[in-house]
Design a protein around this motif. Structure first.
Motif, PDB file in Angstrom:
ATOM      1  N   SER A  44       8.769  34.470 -32.721  1.00 33.88           N
ATOM      2  CA  SER A  44       9.226  34.899 -31.396  1.00 33.88           C
ATOM      3  C   SER A  44       8.662  33.946 -30.353  1.00 33.88           C
ATOM      4  CB  SER A  44       8.748  36.316 -31.096  1.00 33.88           C
ATOM      5  OG  SER A  44       9.300  37.227 -32.015  1.00 33.88           O
ATOM      6  N   GLY A  45       9.383  33.784 -29.252  1.00 32.77           N
ATOM      7  CA  GLY A  45       8.923  32.917 -28.173  1.00 32.77           C
ATOM      8  C   GLY A  45       8.383  33.740 -27.018  1.00 32.77           C
ATOM      9  N   TYR A  46       7.307  33.262 -26.417  1.00 29.49           N
ATOM     10  CA  TYR A  46       6.694  33.956 -25.291  1.00 29.49           C
ATOM     11  C   TYR A  46       6.536  32.984 -24.133  1.00 29.49           C
ATOM     12  CZ  TYR A  46       5.425  37.429 -28.782  1.00 29.49           C
ATOM     13  OH  TYR A  46       5.470  38.368 -29.769  1.00 29.49           O
ATOM     14  N   ALA A  47       6.828  33.447 -22.925  1.00 35.23           N
ATOM     15  CA  ALA A  47       6.567  32.676 -21.709  1.00 35.23           C
ATOM     16  C   ALA A  47       5.488  33.418 -20.928  1.00 35.23           C
ATOM     17  CB  ALA A  47       7.830  32.541 -20.872  1.00 35.23           C
ATOM     18  N   VAL A  48       4.430  32.692 -20.569  1.00 36.06           N
ATOM     19  CA  VAL A  48       3.310  33.288 -19.846  1.00 36.06           C
ATOM     20  C   VAL A  48       3.341  32.766 -18.418  1.00 36.06           C
ATOM     21  CG1 VAL A  48       0.806  33.534 -19.764  1.00 36.06           C
ATOM     22  CG2 VAL A  48       1.965  33.423 -21.964  1.00 36.06           C
ATOM     23  N   GLY A  49       3.384  33.686 -17.453  1.00 36.88           N
ATOM     24  CA  GLY A  49       3.501  33.300 -16.051  1.00 36.88           C
ATOM     25  C   GLY A  49       2.171  32.970 -15.399  1.00 36.88           C
ATOM     26  N   SER A  50       1.222  33.858 -15.466  1.00 40.57           N
ATOM     27  CA  SER A  50      -0.075  33.666 -14.820  1.00 40.57           C
ATOM     28  C   SER A  50      -1.167  33.690 -15.871  1.00 40.57           C
ATOM     29  CB  SER A  50      -0.340  34.776 -13.803  1.00 40.57           C
ATOM     30  OG  SER A  50       0.644  34.773 -12.805  1.00 40.57           O
ATOM     31  N   ILE A  51      -1.888  32.589 -16.009  1.00 43.02           N
ATOM     32  CA  ILE A  51      -3.001  32.534 -16.951  1.00 43.02           C
ATOM     33  C   ILE A  51      -4.260  32.950 -16.204  1.00 43.02           C
ATOM     34  CG2 ILE A  51      -4.411  31.037 -18.401  1.00 43.02           C
ATOM     35  CD1 ILE A  51      -1.854  29.367 -18.837  1.00 43.02           C
ATOM     36  N   VAL A  52      -4.915  33.998 -16.694  1.00 39.89           N
ATOM     37  CA  VAL A  52      -6.110  34.504 -16.023  1.00 39.89           C
ATOM     38  C   VAL A  52      -7.385  34.192 -16.796  1.00 39.89           C
ATOM     39  CG1 VAL A  52      -4.890  36.308 -14.764  1.00 39.89           C
ATOM     40  CG2 VAL A  52      -5.814  36.799 -17.034  1.00 39.89           C
ATOM     41  N   GLU A  53      -7.246  33.818 -18.077  1.00 39.97           N
ATOM     42  CA  GLU A  53      -8.430  33.442 -18.851  1.00 39.97           C
ATOM     43  C   GLU A  53      -8.037  32.454 -19.934  1.00 39.97           C
ATOM     44  OE1 GLU A  53     -12.114  35.336 -21.433  1.00 39.97           O
ATOM     45  OE2 GLU A  53     -10.543  36.650 -20.713  1.00 39.97           O
ATOM     46  N   TYR A  54      -8.852  31.409 -20.081  1.00 41.33           N
ATOM     47  CA  TYR A  54      -8.660  30.401 -21.123  1.00 41.33           C
ATOM     48  C   TYR A  54     -10.030  30.058 -21.679  1.00 41.33           C
ATOM     49  CZ  TYR A  54      -8.050  25.820 -23.244  1.00 41.33           C
ATOM     50  OH  TYR A  54      -8.071  24.766 -24.109  1.00 41.33           O
ATOM     51  N   ARG A  55     -10.180  30.132 -22.990  1.00 38.76           N
ATOM     52  CA  ARG A  55     -11.446  29.785 -23.633  1.00 38.76           C
ATOM     53  C   ARG A  55     -11.157  28.890 -24.825  1.00 38.76           C
ATOM     54  NH1 ARG A  55     -14.768  35.065 -24.837  1.00 38.76           N
ATOM     55  NH2 ARG A  55     -16.387  33.535 -25.205  1.00 38.76           N
ATOM     56  N   ASP A  56     -11.919  27.808 -24.946  1.00 38.78           N
ATOM     57  CA  ASP A  56     -11.810  26.878 -26.064  1.00 38.78           C
ATOM     58  C   ASP A  56     -13.190  26.797 -26.709  1.00 38.78           C
ATOM     59  OD1 ASP A  56     -11.187  24.899 -27.864  1.00 38.78           O
ATOM     60  OD2 ASP A  56     -10.397  23.510 -26.374  1.00 38.78           O
ATOM     61  N   ILE A  57     -13.301  27.312 -27.927  1.00 32.89           N
ATOM     62  CA  ILE A  57     -14.589  27.417 -28.610  1.00 32.89           C
ATOM     63  C   ILE A  57     -14.533  26.583 -29.885  1.00 32.89           C
ATOM     64  CG2 ILE A  57     -16.238  29.017 -29.659  1.00 32.89           C
ATOM     65  CD1 ILE A  57     -14.772  31.216 -27.926  1.00 32.89           C
ATOM     66  N   VAL A  58     -15.478  25.651 -30.030  1.00 27.64           N
ATOM     67  CA  VAL A  58     -15.563  24.807 -31.223  1.00 27.64           C
ATOM     68  C   VAL A  58     -16.927  25.032 -31.858  1.00 27.64           C
ATOM     69  CG1 VAL A  58     -15.521  22.456 -32.120  1.00 27.64           C
ATOM     70  CG2 VAL A  58     -14.004  23.086 -30.247  1.00 27.64           C
ATOM     71  N   ASP A  59     -16.925  25.443 -33.109  1.00 26.58           N
ATOM     72  CA  ASP A  59     -18.163  25.728 -33.856  1.00 26.58           C
ATOM     73  C   ASP A  59     -19.096  26.663 -33.097  1.00 26.58           C
ATOM     74  OD1 ASP A  59     -17.432  24.310 -36.071  1.00 26.58           O
ATOM     75  OD2 ASP A  59     -18.495  22.492 -35.497  1.00 26.58           O
ATOM     76  N   GLY A  60     -18.542  27.678 -32.464  1.00 28.48           N
ATOM     77  CA  GLY A  60     -19.339  28.669 -31.759  1.00 28.48           C
ATOM     78  C   GLY A  60     -19.806  28.252 -30.379  1.00 28.48           C
ATOM     79  N   LYS A  61     -19.510  27.017 -29.961  1.00 25.72           N
ATOM     80  CA  LYS A  61     -19.921  26.545 -28.638  1.00 25.72           C
ATOM     81  C   LYS A  61     -18.704  26.520 -27.718  1.00 25.72           C
ATOM     82  CE  LYS A  61     -22.146  22.885 -26.109  1.00 25.72           C
ATOM     83  NZ  LYS A  61     -22.583  21.520 -26.060  1.00 25.72           N
ATOM     84  N   GLU A  62     -18.858  27.123 -26.555  1.00 26.87           N
ATOM     85  CA  GLU A  62     -17.760  27.179 -25.593  1.00 26.87           C
ATOM     86  C   GLU A  62     -17.635  25.828 -24.893  1.00 26.87           C
ATOM     87  OE1 GLU A  62     -16.209  31.047 -23.476  1.00 26.87           O
ATOM     88  OE2 GLU A  62     -18.094  30.351 -22.652  1.00 26.87           O
ATOM     89  N   ILE A  63     -16.540  25.125 -25.161  1.00 25.07           N
ATOM     90  CA  ILE A  63     -16.318  23.795 -24.601  1.00 25.07           C
ATOM     91  C   ILE A  63     -15.625  23.895 -23.244  1.00 25.07           C
ATOM     92  CG2 ILE A  63     -15.240  21.549 -25.002  1.00 25.07           C
ATOM     93  CD1 ILE A  63     -17.522  22.267 -26.939  1.00 25.07           C
ATOM     94  N   HIS A  64     -14.592  24.727 -23.169  1.00 30.10           N
ATOM     95  CA  HIS A  64     -13.852  24.924 -21.921  1.00 30.10           C
ATOM     96  C   HIS A  64     -13.678  26.421 -21.689  1.00 30.10           C
ATOM     97  CE1 HIS A  64     -12.840  20.688 -21.972  1.00 30.10           C
ATOM     98  NE2 HIS A  64     -12.299  20.830 -23.167  1.00 30.10           N
ATOM     99  N   ARG A  65     -13.773  26.816 -20.430  1.00 26.22           N
ATOM    100  CA  ARG A  65     -13.520  28.215 -20.086  1.00 26.22           C
ATOM    101  C   ARG A  65     -13.074  28.310 -18.635  1.00 26.22           C
ATOM    102  NH1 ARG A  65     -17.550  33.451 -20.554  1.00 26.22           N
ATOM    103  NH2 ARG A  65     -15.991  34.980 -19.951  1.00 26.22           N
ATOM    104  N   PHE A  66     -12.041  29.089 -18.439  1.00 23.66           N
ATOM    105  CA  PHE A  66     -11.589  29.452 -17.104  1.00 23.66           C
ATOM    106  C   PHE A  66     -11.342  30.948 -17.128  1.00 23.66           C
ATOM    107  CE2 PHE A  66      -7.904  30.577 -14.467  1.00 23.66           C
ATOM    108  CZ  PHE A  66      -8.443  30.313 -13.227  1.00 23.66           C
ATOM    109  N   ASP A  67     -12.044  31.681 -16.291  1.00 24.50           N
ATOM    110  CA  ASP A  67     -11.887  33.131 -16.222  1.00 24.50           C
ATOM    111  C   ASP A  67     -11.734  33.508 -14.755  1.00 24.50           C
ATOM    112  OD1 ASP A  67     -12.028  35.884 -16.329  1.00 24.50           O
ATOM    113  OD2 ASP A  67     -13.684  35.923 -17.755  1.00 24.50           O
ATOM    114  N   LEU A  68     -10.528  33.863 -14.370  1.00 23.15           N
ATOM    115  CA  LEU A  68     -10.219  34.156 -12.973  1.00 23.15           C
ATOM    116  C   LEU A  68     -10.970  35.377 -12.462  1.00 23.15           C
ATOM    117  CD1 LEU A  68      -8.388  33.495 -10.500  1.00 23.15           C
ATOM    118  CD2 LEU A  68      -6.782  35.154 -11.435  1.00 23.15           C
ATOM    119  N   PHE A  69     -11.004  36.451 -13.246  1.00 19.91           N
ATOM    120  CA  PHE A  69     -11.587  37.701 -12.770  1.00 19.91           C
ATOM    121  C   PHE A  69     -13.109  37.664 -12.701  1.00 19.91           C
ATOM    122  CE2 PHE A  69      -7.499  39.270 -14.636  1.00 19.91           C
ATOM    123  CZ  PHE A  69      -6.888  39.498 -13.418  1.00 19.91           C
TER     124      PHE A  69
END
Length: 90
Positions: A44-69
């Motif tokens: 199925s395809g999904y379109a996301v309008g507003s991204i409020v949180e993004y986390r990129d974790i490599v080997d348990g270490k958070e490399i990138h994070r954006f959390d609006l709230f």
């Protein structure tokens, strides 16, 4: 809606497996039905309008994070949350 992406990376130089998880949270604005051919269906395809949180974790270490709230901002492993909060307050 929260989406999770899991990946296993292979460091070919050192011969080591590494794990990666990407977490994306946002408002789903559109869903496309999957096509079914015979007994096999597409994704199925999904379109996301507003991204409020993004986390990129490599080997348990958070490399990138954006959390609006919660006003968190981490880029390339460096925590810029304090500067991010100062910009928002200005």
């Amino acid at each position: 809606t929260t989406f999770y992406y899991y990946e296993r990376l292979r460091d070919i130089v050192n011969g080591v497996n590494k794990g990666r998880v990407v977490i994306l949270k946002g408002l789903v604005t559109k869903v496309t039905q999957s096509k079914v051919t015979g007994k096999k269906g597409d994704a199925s395809g999904y379109a996301v309008g507003s991204i409020v949180e993004y986390r990129d974790i490599v080997d348990g270490k958070e490399i990138h994070r954006f959390d609006l709230f919660n006003n968190h901002l981490i880029m390339n492993g460096v925590n810029y949350s304090q500067q991010h909060n100062e910009i928002i307050a200005a």
